[in-house]
Write a protein that holds these residues in place. Structure first.
Motif, PDB file in Angstrom:
ATOM      1  N   UNK A  53       0.843  -1.180   0.144  1.00  0.00           N
ATOM      2  CA  UNK A  53      -0.056  -0.125   0.129  1.00  0.00           C
ATOM      3  C   UNK A  53       0.826   1.166   0.009  1.00  0.00           C
ATOM      4  N   UNK A  54       2.046   1.348   0.655  1.00  0.00           N
ATOM      5  CA  UNK A  54       2.991   2.273   0.783  1.00  0.00           C
ATOM      6  C   UNK A  54       3.565   2.445  -0.723  1.00  0.00           C
ATOM      7  N   UNK A  55       3.816   1.472  -1.252  1.00  0.00           N
ATOM      8  CA  UNK A  55       4.529   1.502  -2.692  1.00  0.00           C
ATOM      9  C   UNK A  55       3.560   2.171  -3.739  1.00  0.00           C
ATOM     10  N   UNK A  56       2.344   1.739  -3.505  1.00  0.00           N
ATOM     11  CA  UNK A  56       1.269   2.324  -4.220  1.00  0.00           C
ATOM     12  C   UNK A  56       0.791   3.664  -4.071  1.00  0.00           C
ATOM     13  N   UNK A  57       1.448   4.187  -3.146  1.00  0.00           N
ATOM     14  CA  UNK A  57       1.003   5.794  -2.733  1.00  0.00           C
ATOM     15  C   UNK A  57      -0.312   5.756  -1.974  1.00  0.00           C
ATOM     16  N   UNK A  63     -13.294   5.507  12.796  1.00  0.00           N
ATOM     17  CA  UNK A  63     -13.152   7.004  13.099  1.00  0.00           C
ATOM     18  C   UNK A  63     -11.678   7.506  12.325  1.00  0.00           C
ATOM     19  N   UNK A  64     -10.916   6.881  13.210  1.00  0.00           N
ATOM     20  CA  UNK A  64      -9.306   7.173  12.872  1.00  0.00           C
ATOM     21  C   UNK A  64      -9.021   7.511  11.468  1.00  0.00           C
ATOM     22  N   UNK A  65      -9.424   6.330  10.653  1.00  0.00           N
ATOM     23  CA  UNK A  65      -9.247   6.125   9.204  1.00  0.00           C
ATOM     24  C   UNK A  65      -9.890   7.158   8.243  1.00  0.00           C
ATOM     25  N   UNK A  66     -10.636   8.127   8.789  1.00  0.00           N
ATOM     26  CA  UNK A  66     -11.460   9.012   8.120  1.00  0.00           C
ATOM     27  C   UNK A  66     -10.326  10.489   8.084  1.00  0.00           C
ATOM     28  N   UNK A  67      -9.331  10.354   9.263  1.00  0.00           N
ATOM     29  CA  UNK A  67      -8.322  11.396   9.241  1.00  0.00           C
ATOM     30  C   UNK A  67      -7.397  11.237   8.500  1.00  0.00           C
ATOM     31  N   UNK A  68      -6.994  12.622   8.099  1.00  0.00           N
ATOM     32  CA  UNK A  68      -5.809  12.682   6.988  1.00  0.00           C
ATOM     33  C   UNK A  68      -4.373  12.254   7.409  1.00  0.00           C
ATOM     34  N   UNK A 111      -4.388   1.330   8.618  1.00  0.00           N
ATOM     35  CA  UNK A 111      -4.278   1.267   7.145  1.00  0.00           C
ATOM     36  C   UNK A 111      -5.087   0.424   6.444  1.00  0.00           C
ATOM     37  N   UNK A 112      -5.421  -0.787   6.897  1.00  0.00           N
ATOM     38  CA  UNK A 112      -6.146  -1.677   6.083  1.00  0.00           C
ATOM     39  C   UNK A 112      -7.661  -1.174   5.945  1.00  0.00           C
ATOM     40  N   UNK A 113      -8.118   0.061   6.614  1.00  0.00           N
ATOM     41  CA  UNK A 113      -9.096   0.580   6.589  1.00  0.00           C
ATOM     42  C   UNK A 113      -9.293   1.557   5.115  1.00  0.00           C
ATOM     43  N   UNK A 114      -8.111   1.857   4.952  1.00  0.00           N
ATOM     44  CA  UNK A 114      -8.159   2.928   3.797  1.00  0.00           C
ATOM     45  C   UNK A 114      -8.346   2.419   2.453  1.00  0.00           C
ATOM     46  N   UNK A 115      -9.229   2.987   1.830  1.00  0.00           N
ATOM     47  CA  UNK A 115      -9.851   2.370   0.584  1.00  0.00           C
ATOM     48  C   UNK A 115      -8.592   1.888  -0.462  1.00  0.00           C
TER      49      UNK A 115
END
Ligand code: 58G
Length: 233
Positions: free
Chosen positions: A25-29, A101-106, A153-157
């Protein structure tokens, strides 16, 4: 999402966050994770970040100033101030609900404590939230920080495949997972439940829901109480 981790062991955090799904996911940005060496913000010649506690008692505490300098340096490179989290056994226990909720934060910034903890004045003036991963004590905040960074991180689309992602939003939310099986259909004399081989989707769905309820009733009845309260508002 961007996560900054303030730690005395940046290599440890970096290596864990470079493997598997999070590494990809980091490599993909999709997520940005940066680990910062707190010792770089020490100001004496010995690079000390800890000192003795006022009032006596054994043990050392992390000093406020190096942490403040490190956080301010991170902030100076960002548009918005990140949500600043301190991993601590005194924090509120982390839940999947809080993770959503935290996954919504930037931007999140996570502080990893060491020794006997951190000067209270740093917590009072800088920390937005103290989070615990459970009622036990570790030698450092790195493992809890990595647990938080992984689970948020696993909740980030896009981080999880669509398949895995789907189970996140399934209607069995709040229940334990139903039993699952893969090939072969008979292993050491044990068969896969027949309904799963039937191809009858409605029956499979019904079986899974029952199993999820059974499993939860048996292993975590406290979760059923919670689900009831949630449903009733
Ligand atoms: C008592 C002991 C207070 C988080 C140690 C503070 C951090 C467990 C968790 C500390 C942690 C958890 C120093 C080491 C925090 C500091 C850190 N242990 N349950 N240990 O999330």
């Amino acid at each position: 999402m961007r996560i900054d981790i303030i730690t005395l062991f940046p290599e440890m955090c970096e290596s864990v966050m470079s493997e598997s799904i999070i590494g990809r996911a980091r490599k993909k940005g999709l997520i940005e994770i940066e680990c910062h060496q707190l010792r770089d913000y020490a100001f004496d010649k010995h690079k000390r970040v800890d000192d003795t506690t006022y009032g006596g008692g054994m043990g050392m505490l992390m000093m406020a100033e190096p942490i403040a300098l490190c956080f301010e340096d991170i902030c100076s490179k960002l548009e918005d101030r990140p949500h600043f989290i301190y991993m601590s056994p005194k924090g509120k226990t982390l839940t999947q609900q809080r993770l959503r909720e935290l996954s919504q934060m930037k931007q999140l910034c996570i502080l990893c404590g060491h020794y006997e903890g951190v000067d209270q004045r740093l917590i009072d003036s800088f920390i937005d939230e103290e989070i615990s991963i459970g009622d036990y004590v570790l030698t450092g905040g790195e493992l809890p920080a990595l647990v938080l960074a992984d689970s948020v991180s696993r909740l980030v689309p896009g981080v999880l495949s669509d398949e895995v992602c789907f189970s996140e939003e399934s209607h069995y939310d709040g229940l334990l997972e139903y039993p699952q099986y893969t090939k072969p259909s008979v292993w050491r004399g044990m068969e896969v439940p027949e309904v799963l081989l039937s191809g009858h989707h409605a029956n499979i769905e019904k079986w899974r829901k029952e199993q999820a309820l059974d499993e939860t009733r048996k292993k975590r009845p406290d979760l059923l109480e919670k689900t009831k309260t949630d449903e009733n508002g």
